[in-house]
Design a protein around this motif. Structure first.
Motif, PDB file in Angstrom:
ATOM      1  N   VAL A   1       0.837  -1.202   0.000  1.00  0.00           N
ATOM      2  CA  VAL A   1       0.000   0.000   0.000  1.00  0.00           C
ATOM      3  C   VAL A   1       0.871   1.251   0.000  1.00  0.00           C
ATOM      4  O   VAL A   1       0.595   2.221  -0.697  1.00  0.00           O
ATOM      5  CB  VAL A   1      -0.958  -0.011   1.214  1.00  0.00           C
ATOM      6  CG1 VAL A   1      -1.681   1.317   1.342  1.00  0.00           C
ATOM      7  CG2 VAL A   1      -1.961  -1.147   1.066  1.00  0.00           C
ATOM      8  N   ILE A   2       1.968   1.217   0.772  1.00  0.00           N
ATOM      9  CA  ILE A   2       2.815   2.412   0.895  1.00  0.00           C
ATOM     10  C   ILE A   2       3.615   2.659  -0.383  1.00  0.00           C
ATOM     11  O   ILE A   2       3.653   3.773  -0.900  1.00  0.00           O
ATOM     12  CB  ILE A   2       3.773   2.269   2.108  1.00  0.00           C
ATOM     13  CG1 ILE A   2       2.956   2.275   3.397  1.00  0.00           C
ATOM     14  CG2 ILE A   2       4.803   3.389   2.109  1.00  0.00           C
ATOM     15  CD1 ILE A   2       3.750   1.884   4.616  1.00  0.00           C
ATOM     16  N   MET A   3       4.245   1.620  -0.906  1.00  0.00           N
ATOM     17  CA  MET A   3       5.123   1.816  -2.071  1.00  0.00           C
ATOM     18  C   MET A   3       4.286   1.945  -3.329  1.00  0.00           C
ATOM     19  O   MET A   3       3.446   1.104  -3.616  1.00  0.00           O
ATOM     20  CB  MET A   3       6.040   0.607  -2.225  1.00  0.00           C
ATOM     21  CG  MET A   3       6.937   0.429  -1.034  1.00  0.00           C
ATOM     22  SD  MET A   3       8.035  -0.938  -1.340  1.00  0.00           S
ATOM     23  CE  MET A   3       8.758  -1.111   0.252  1.00  0.00           C
ATOM     24  N   SER A   4       4.524   3.019  -4.065  1.00  0.00           N
ATOM     25  CA  SER A   4       3.767   3.144  -5.303  1.00  0.00           C
ATOM     26  C   SER A   4       4.721   3.314  -6.466  1.00  0.00           C
ATOM     27  O   SER A   4       4.695   4.302  -7.180  1.00  0.00           O
ATOM     28  CB  SER A   4       2.782   4.305  -5.216  1.00  0.00           C
ATOM     29  OG  SER A   4       3.490   5.477  -4.967  1.00  0.00           O
ATOM     30  N   HIS A   5       5.596   2.362  -6.589  1.00  0.00           N
ATOM     31  CA  HIS A   5       6.500   2.363  -7.722  1.00  0.00           C
ATOM     32  C   HIS A   5       6.469   0.960  -8.287  1.00  0.00           C
ATOM     33  O   HIS A   5       6.612  -0.010  -7.551  1.00  0.00           O
ATOM     34  CB  HIS A   5       7.916   2.731  -7.276  1.00  0.00           C
ATOM     35  CG  HIS A   5       8.809   3.016  -8.427  1.00  0.00           C
ATOM     36  ND1 HIS A   5       9.306   2.027  -9.226  1.00  0.00           N
ATOM     37  CD2 HIS A   5       9.265   4.181  -8.931  1.00  0.00           C
ATOM     38  CE1 HIS A   5      10.049   2.556 -10.173  1.00  0.00           C
ATOM     39  NE2 HIS A   5      10.036   3.867 -10.030  1.00  0.00           N
ATOM     40  N   TRP A   6       6.276   0.878  -9.591  1.00  0.00           N
ATOM     41  CA  TRP A   6       5.970  -0.456 -10.084  1.00  0.00           C
ATOM     42  C   TRP A   6       7.117  -1.449  -9.955  1.00  0.00           C
ATOM     43  O   TRP A   6       6.887  -2.634  -9.785  1.00  0.00           O
ATOM     44  CB  TRP A   6       5.414  -0.403 -11.505  1.00  0.00           C
ATOM     45  CG  TRP A   6       6.419  -0.002 -12.543  1.00  0.00           C
ATOM     46  CD1 TRP A   6       6.717   1.258 -12.935  1.00  0.00           C
ATOM     47  CD2 TRP A   6       7.241  -0.883 -13.277  1.00  0.00           C
ATOM     48  NE1 TRP A   6       7.696   1.239 -13.864  1.00  0.00           N
ATOM     49  CE2 TRP A   6       8.034  -0.072 -14.101  1.00  0.00           C
ATOM     50  CE3 TRP A   6       7.402  -2.263 -13.319  1.00  0.00           C
ATOM     51  CZ2 TRP A   6       8.970  -0.608 -14.963  1.00  0.00           C
ATOM     52  CZ3 TRP A   6       8.334  -2.804 -14.177  1.00  0.00           C
ATOM     53  CH2 TRP A   6       9.119  -1.976 -14.992  1.00  0.00           C
TER      54      TRP A   6
ATOM     55  N   ALA B   1      -2.573   1.615 -13.724  1.00  0.00           N
ATOM     56  CA  ALA B   1      -3.406   0.413 -13.742  1.00  0.00           C
ATOM     57  C   ALA B   1      -2.572  -0.804 -13.358  1.00  0.00           C
ATOM     58  O   ALA B   1      -2.993  -1.639 -12.554  1.00  0.00           O
ATOM     59  CB  ALA B   1      -4.014   0.216 -15.123  1.00  0.00           C
ATOM     60  N   GLY B   2      -1.352  -0.864 -13.911  1.00  0.00           N
ATOM     61  CA  GLY B   2      -0.473  -1.982 -13.596  1.00  0.00           C
ATOM     62  C   GLY B   2      -0.168  -2.042 -12.111  1.00  0.00           C
ATOM     63  O   GLY B   2      -0.212  -3.110 -11.493  1.00  0.00           O
ATOM     64  N   GLU B   3       0.119  -0.865 -11.532  1.00  0.00           N
ATOM     65  CA  GLU B   3       0.423  -0.840 -10.093  1.00  0.00           C
ATOM     66  C   GLU B   3      -0.768  -1.311  -9.283  1.00  0.00           C
ATOM     67  O   GLU B   3      -0.633  -2.088  -8.329  1.00  0.00           O
ATOM     68  CB  GLU B   3       0.799   0.589  -9.674  1.00  0.00           C
ATOM     69  CG  GLU B   3       2.220   0.931 -10.056  1.00  0.00           C
ATOM     70  CD  GLU B   3       2.506   2.413  -9.885  1.00  0.00           C
ATOM     71  OE1 GLU B   3       1.658   3.128  -9.295  1.00  0.00           O
ATOM     72  OE2 GLU B   3       3.569   2.859 -10.343  1.00  0.00           O
TER      73      GLU B   3
ATOM     74  N   LEU C   1     -13.289 -11.801  -8.805  1.00  0.00           N
ATOM     75  CA  LEU C   1     -12.610 -10.666  -8.189  1.00  0.00           C
ATOM     76  C   LEU C   1     -11.582 -10.074  -9.162  1.00  0.00           C
ATOM     77  O   LEU C   1     -11.458  -8.859  -9.297  1.00  0.00           O
ATOM     78  CB  LEU C   1     -11.926 -11.149  -6.907  1.00  0.00           C
ATOM     79  CG  LEU C   1     -11.328 -10.072  -6.025  1.00  0.00           C
ATOM     80  CD1 LEU C   1     -12.429  -9.203  -5.466  1.00  0.00           C
ATOM     81  CD2 LEU C   1     -10.535 -10.697  -4.889  1.00  0.00           C
ATOM     82  N   LEU C   2     -10.875 -10.974  -9.866  1.00  0.00           N
ATOM     83  CA  LEU C   2      -9.850 -10.511 -10.796  1.00  0.00           C
ATOM     84  C   LEU C   2     -10.450  -9.706 -11.935  1.00  0.00           C
ATOM     85  O   LEU C   2      -9.890  -8.691 -12.341  1.00  0.00           O
ATOM     86  CB  LEU C   2      -9.080 -11.709 -11.353  1.00  0.00           C
ATOM     87  CG  LEU C   2      -8.081 -12.307 -10.375  1.00  0.00           C
ATOM     88  CD1 LEU C   2      -7.425 -13.528 -10.973  1.00  0.00           C
ATOM     89  CD2 LEU C   2      -7.026 -11.272 -10.008  1.00  0.00           C
TER      90      LEU C   2
ATOM     91  N   ARG D   1      -0.841  -4.525  -6.825  1.00  0.00           N
ATOM     92  CA  ARG D   1      -1.191  -4.330  -5.421  1.00  0.00           C
ATOM     93  C   ARG D   1      -2.295  -5.303  -4.998  1.00  0.00           C
ATOM     94  O   ARG D   1      -2.217  -5.961  -3.974  1.00  0.00           O
ATOM     95  CB  ARG D   1      -1.667  -2.890  -5.258  1.00  0.00           C
ATOM     96  CG  ARG D   1      -1.289  -2.286  -3.955  1.00  0.00           C
ATOM     97  CD  ARG D   1      -1.624  -0.828  -3.954  1.00  0.00           C
ATOM     98  NE  ARG D   1      -0.451  -0.013  -4.210  1.00  0.00           N
ATOM     99  CZ  ARG D   1      -0.485   1.193  -4.759  1.00  0.00           C
ATOM    100  NH1 ARG D   1      -1.636   1.717  -5.154  1.00  0.00           N
ATOM    101  NH2 ARG D   1       0.616   1.868  -4.932  1.00  0.00           N
ATOM    102  N   MET D   2      -3.324  -5.374  -5.844  1.00  0.00           N
ATOM    103  CA  MET D   2      -4.433  -6.271  -5.519  1.00  0.00           C
ATOM    104  C   MET D   2      -3.960  -7.718  -5.485  1.00  0.00           C
ATOM    105  O   MET D   2      -4.343  -8.492  -4.616  1.00  0.00           O
ATOM    106  CB  MET D   2      -5.575  -6.126  -6.540  1.00  0.00           C
ATOM    107  CG  MET D   2      -6.341  -4.822  -6.469  1.00  0.00           C
ATOM    108  SD  MET D   2      -6.680  -4.275  -4.800  1.00  0.00           S
ATOM    109  CE  MET D   2      -8.066  -5.297  -4.412  1.00  0.00           C
TER     110      MET D   2
END
Ligand SMILES: Nc1ncnc2c1ncn2[C@@H]1O[C@H](COP(=O)(O)OP(=O)(O)OP(=O)(O)O)[C@@H](O)[C@H]1O
Ligand SMILES: Nc1ncnc2c1ncn2[C@@H]1O[C@H](COP(=O)(O)OP(=O)(O)OP(=O)(O)O)[C@@H](O)[C@H]1O
Ligand SMILES: [Mg+2]
Ligand SMILES: [Mg+2]
Lengths: 237, 219, 246
Positions: C24-29, C98-100, C60-61, C104-105
């Protein structure tokens, strides 16, 4: 003498058409333990078979296999000569009536009336026929006063009667009923006995799973006893 | 000593216009078994709910009357699928005594005793979702018995059991009766009424009491 | 049973807490991709088949994918890849985002998979021994179980419909909608009835009857649990350090 009669009856059975046939049928749940073990069985049209056996013996599992709800791990199943595993469930449902051990699993509409009418409605019956059949069955099973009730709020025995009526509305050629007497009082069991007897006269075959001894006595023409996933006794009365 | 006394119980489900139960009275001594029978849909399960306090606490509707319980109630519901909620049979049996705050050793003894008695020893480590209908009913019964209730309500618990298991459960009930428990079994099958001291027939206009032996002979 | 699935549920809880909070914290792919790799590795170590898991949460996917696509359409950023007129339909930035989101999910789903190697009872007990009140832990676990129960109910219903000889797939569109609409109420009401029955069962088994609740199951952390927890904590701290110093 008795033996002679027995043989004659056997002969008659031989000429009867097979409704459901299991060949070397085995089945395991995800737990990987074989619950049904190399089972061979022929069920005939127009014949009432009662399946007996201790708790956990595999009766329900067998019933679900024969209905196509569960898929065999190995072996073959034929329904009126067709390979059952190739048939989509709705095709099976058009020929076979099945009632679950727990009636809750089978109720999915907003009222008793709709529950009974559902199959007819979406298989293209006209309104007149739908209402005729539904009324007749509600009267037969004494659930007329519940026509607008929400099925999931009913008592166990009322749910059972709704499920039975919904099955019979479709005029199945073969019936598999898993412990149909639970929740029913003697008066309603008598009604069920009468209904099943009428169906028998019409040539409908059935497999009844039950622990209720008087119900078994009333209906059985042939008794299968199941133990640990195998048929250990097959007896014509 | 009266273990259960009910006076003028009246109950109407929410959204219904007429009452399911209309001024029902009964009482049961400790050490007695009563069999409650009646037509399907006449209100037996509802009466069971009133008896152990589920009504009026957890089911909405119009309740009046009074139920006095001398002791802890335990109820085996008609549908075992709604009763069992733990991921293993052992955990299911442990839930009751844990709530009572029993020490671990005592819980272990209870689980072992009850599992042996009811005959579910082999199932202890299994997930209840993977049991047959009859096995689930036994587990539901076991989960109530480990609570060691003084007043036991069993809602058609015998219905899905095979003949031998039915006899075993009836034997258990006779033993519990000797230990002074008050037991109410809801039952349709006349052949199972032989263990009852009282037979209650629930009808539209009230509860009909029948002396035990005569009733089963008549039917 | 692999070595790892016998770990204390608290160790697993700690592991997935590290994993999902980092996700959740890291937002770098690139970091997310590394985390994703780690979570797949962990799944394998715990004896869970990642492919089987993916299949199980197909629905879900699809949802995640749908949201990701919408996100990339409605929040265009950076260089355009596909344009329709003056509308940027797909952009490099949107695609990255979108990829990130998908990564994450996936990491969170994998965390759930790791947790599923303990029974809900063990997890409840783990939480309780971390000083969470039993009631809260029980409710949380029952709440989590609600989703699979719901899915099962839906499957049962589909079976029941077909057993009435109705082929849902070939029904005319109007009737399909009609059936779907009519199912909604019973399925929801059924779930509510079920959960009420559950509350009845819990209450009637002496829940809260006594001020003190004991526990038959008692968990004990072993050395390997501590080793894993500490090394996992250090690893997470290291990754965070790298992430923030870039
Ligand atoms: N979903 C499942 N997963 C794994 N094992 C199962 C499952 N359902 C049933 N079993 C096991 O399969 C065996 C047979 O179950 P089944 O329900 O067919 O018995 P049954 O003969 O119908 O018993 P009963 O008379 O109690 O209804 C049991 O030992 C049970 O534990
Ligand atoms: N939640 C509810 N809302 C509305 N009506 C209900 C509800 N639950 C039960 N009823 C109705 O109350 C009546 C009595 O139900 P109850 O379950 O007590 O019957 P029962 O005697 O136990 O029947 P069975 O022998 O079939 O189990 C039934 O007609 C039922 O339809
Ligand atoms: Mg069964
Ligand atoms: Mg009832």
């Amino acid at each position: 003498m008795a033996c002679c009669v027995c043989r004659l009856e056997r002969q008659a059975q031989m000429n009867k058409a097979i409704a459901i046939e299991a060949r070397n049928l085995s089945f395991a749940y995800q737990t990987k333990i074989n619950i049904i073990k190399h089972l061979n069985l022929s069920l005939y049209k127009g014949e009432t078979v009662v399946l007996l056996g201790a708790n956990g013996g595999g009766k329900t599992t067998l019933g679900k296999l024969l209905t196509g709800i569960l898929k065999p791990s190995s072996g073959e199943l034929l329904l009126f000569g067709e390979n059952l595993s190739m048939l989509p469930l709705f095709k099976i449902g058009q020929k076979l009536g099945y009632s679950f051990q727990n009636p809750v699993q089978q109720l999915f509409t907003v009222s008793v009336e709709e529950e009974i009418a559902f199959g007819l409605k979406y298989r293209g019956a006209n309104a007149e026929e739908i209402s005729r059949v539904t009324e007749q069955l509600m009267k037969l099973f004494e659930i007329e006063h519940l026509r607008d009730a929400f099925p999931l709020n009913l008592s166990w025995g009322e749910k059972r009667r709704v499920v039975l009526a919904s099955c019979l509305a479709l005029q199945p050629e073969y019936l598999i009923l898993d412990e149909p007497t639970t929740g029913l009082d003697q008066k309603r069991i008598d009604i069920l006995n009468r209904v099943l007897n009428n169906l028998r006269q019409e040539g409908v075959g059935m497999l009844l799973i039950s622990h209720n001894q008087s119900f078994v006595r009333e209906n059985a023409q042939r008794i299968l006893r199941m133990e640990k996933g195998a048929i250990v006794d097959d007896l014509y009365l | 000593m009266k273990a259960v006394e009910a006076r003028e119980i009246t109950f109407t489900y929410q959204g219904q216009t007429s009452p399911v139960l209309d001024r029902i009275d009964f009482s049961l001594e400790a050490g007695e078994i009563a069999a409650l029978t009646g037509l399907s849909g006449c209100g037996k399960s509802t009466l069971g709910y009133c008896l152990c306090g589920v009504i009026p606490r957890l089911i909405k509707g119009d309740f009046s009357g009074e139920v006095i319980l001398r002791g802890r109630p335990g109820i085996v519901f008609q549908d075992p699928d709604t009763q069992i909620f733990m991921p293993s049979v052992e955990a299911e049996l442990a839930f009751g005594p844990e709530n009572l705050g029993l020490p671990r050793g005592a819980i272990a003894v209870r689980i072992a005793d009850i599992a042996e008695l009811v005959g579910i020893n082999d199932l202890l480590m299994l997930n209840p979702a993977q049991l047959s209908g009859g096995q689930k009913q036994l587990v539901a019964l076991g989960g109530v018995l480990t609570l060691s209730p003084d007043i036991i309500v069993m809602d058609e618990t015998l219905a899905q059991l095979d003949a031998a298991t039915q006899e075993n459960v009836k034997r258990i009930l006779m033993t519990l009766k000797q230990h002074g428990k008050a037991i109410i079994i809801i039952e349709h099958d006349i052949s199972n009424l032989d263990i009852a001291d009282q037979i209650w027939l629930l009808e539209r206009d009230g509860l009909l009491r029948m002396p035990a032996r005569k009733a089963s002979a008549n039917e | 049973m692999t070595f790892t699935s016998k770990l204390d549920p608290r160790t697993k809880l700690f592991l997935i807490a590290c994993l999902s909070s980092s996700a959740v914290i890291m937002s770098h792919w690139t970091f997310l991709a590394v985390l994703f790799g780690i979570s797949v590795l962990l799944l394998l170590l715990f004896g869970v088949n990642p492919w089987g898991m993916l299949k199980k949460c197909k629905l879900l996917l699809y949802m995640v994918l749908g949201i990701a696509i919408l996100q990339s359409i409605f929040m265009p950023a950076g260089q355009a890849i596909i344009t329709v007129g003056s509308l940027k339909l797909l952009s490099l930035g949107g695609l990255k985002m979108a990829g990130e989101f998908i990564l994450r999910m996936l990491i969170i789903i994998a965390s759930a998979g790791i947790l599923s190697t303990s029974s809900s009872r063990e997890i409840i007990q783990g939480l309780v021994q971390c000083k969470l009140p039993y009631e809260v832990a029980l409710m949380a676990s029952l709440g989590i179980r609600f989703l699979p129960v719901f899915a099962e109910e839906f499957r049962d219903t589909m079976i029941a419909i077909q057993l009435r000889g109705v082929d849902f797939k070939t029904l005319p569109f109007k009737q399909k909608i009609e059936v779907m609409g009519s199912l909604f109420q019973p399925v929801v009401a059924g779930a509510i009835i079920k959960s009420k029955a559950l509350a009845m069962s819990i209450e009637m088994r002496g829940f809260r009857a006594s001020p003190h609740r004991s526990s038959y199951l008692v968990l004990k952390c072993r050395i390997r649990d501590y080793v894993i927890m500490i090394s996992c904590g250090i690893l997470t701290a290291l990754m965070m350090f790298c992430y923030f110093s870039i």
